[in-house]
Design a protein around this motif. Structure first.
Motif, PDB file in Angstrom:
ATOM      1  N   ARG A 116      -6.671  96.388  97.233  1.00  6.95           N
ATOM      2  CA  ARG A 116      -7.044  97.810  97.145  1.00  6.95           C
ATOM      3  C   ARG A 116      -5.855  98.656  96.705  1.00  6.95           C
ATOM      4  O   ARG A 116      -5.981  99.547  95.881  1.00  6.95           O
ATOM      5  CB  ARG A 116      -7.586  98.313  98.465  1.00  6.95           C
ATOM      6  CG  ARG A 116      -7.921  99.798  98.407  1.00  6.95           C
ATOM      7  CD  ARG A 116      -8.545 100.299  99.656  1.00  6.95           C
ATOM      8  NE  ARG A 116      -9.904 100.662  99.308  1.00  6.95           N
ATOM      9  CZ  ARG A 116     -10.835 100.942 100.170  1.00  6.95           C
ATOM     10  NH1 ARG A 116     -10.589 100.867 101.444  1.00  6.95           N
ATOM     11  NH2 ARG A 116     -12.030 101.303  99.772  1.00  6.95           N
ATOM     12  N   GLU A 117      -4.692  98.365  97.262  1.00  8.95           N
ATOM     13  CA  GLU A 117      -3.489  99.116  96.909  1.00  8.95           C
ATOM     14  C   GLU A 117      -3.207  99.023  95.406  1.00  8.95           C
ATOM     15  O   GLU A 117      -2.956 100.032  94.742  1.00  8.95           O
ATOM     16  CB  GLU A 117      -2.303  98.576  97.704  1.00  8.95           C
ATOM     17  CG  GLU A 117      -0.989  99.231  97.379  1.00  8.95           C
ATOM     18  CD  GLU A 117       0.174  98.515  98.073  1.00  8.95           C
ATOM     19  OE1 GLU A 117       1.239  98.444  97.447  1.00  8.95           O
ATOM     20  OE2 GLU A 117      -0.004  98.033  99.205  1.00  8.95           O
TER      21      GLU A 117
ATOM     22  N   ASP B 223      -5.993 100.664  93.248  1.00 12.24           N
ATOM     23  CA  ASP B 223      -5.924 102.124  93.238  1.00 12.24           C
ATOM     24  C   ASP B 223      -4.948 102.670  92.214  1.00 12.24           C
ATOM     25  O   ASP B 223      -5.031 103.832  91.832  1.00 12.24           O
ATOM     26  CB  ASP B 223      -5.588 102.657  94.635  1.00 12.24           C
ATOM     27  CG  ASP B 223      -6.773 102.560  95.580  1.00 12.24           C
ATOM     28  OD1 ASP B 223      -7.885 102.176  95.137  1.00 12.24           O
ATOM     29  OD2 ASP B 223      -6.592 102.863  96.779  1.00 12.24           O
TER      30      ASP B 223
END
Length: 115
Positions: free
Chosen positions: A75-76, A79
């Protein structure tokens, strides 16, 4: 949910952590592999005439040897590529292994680009 009302659907093949020459990037390094996968997805959608913002769906296949604490890196890193206000719909599946044992993650995408 993603709704398509116009444009051309583009399906990418599953992207893995290889560079343009076909060499593995990030042997045994999940974060490096995820970053390379997203770079490859970016290149694929750009080749179809779009940008990462055109991606409406991501399907993740992650091997079960990756520690669950490392999964947040997906996710990091994601993003840094997507519009976090309206990220693509996604599915995350844990699998026993991928075709090549050195691959830790594979991601496929669906994008909608202008006709």
């Amino acid at each position: 949910m993603a709704e398509v009302v116009s444009g051309k659907l583009v399906y990418t093949a599953g992207q893995v952590a290889v560079d343009p020459s076909g060499n593995l990037v990030g042997k045994d390094d999940f974060r490096k592999q995820v970053r390379q996968v997203f770079e490859n997805l970016k290149s694929a959608v750009e080749a179809a005439g779009g940008t990462f913002n055109n991606i409406i769906k991501l399907n993740y296949y992650c091997v079960d040897t990756v520690e669950s604490s490392e999964i947040a890196a997906v996710r990091e890193i994601r993003d840094g590529f997507v519009n976090t206000e309206t990220p693509p719909a996604s599915t995350f599946v844990v699998v026993q292994r991928l075709v090549r044992p050195e691959w830790l993650i594979e991601v496929e995408a669906i994008a909608v680009v202008d006709d």
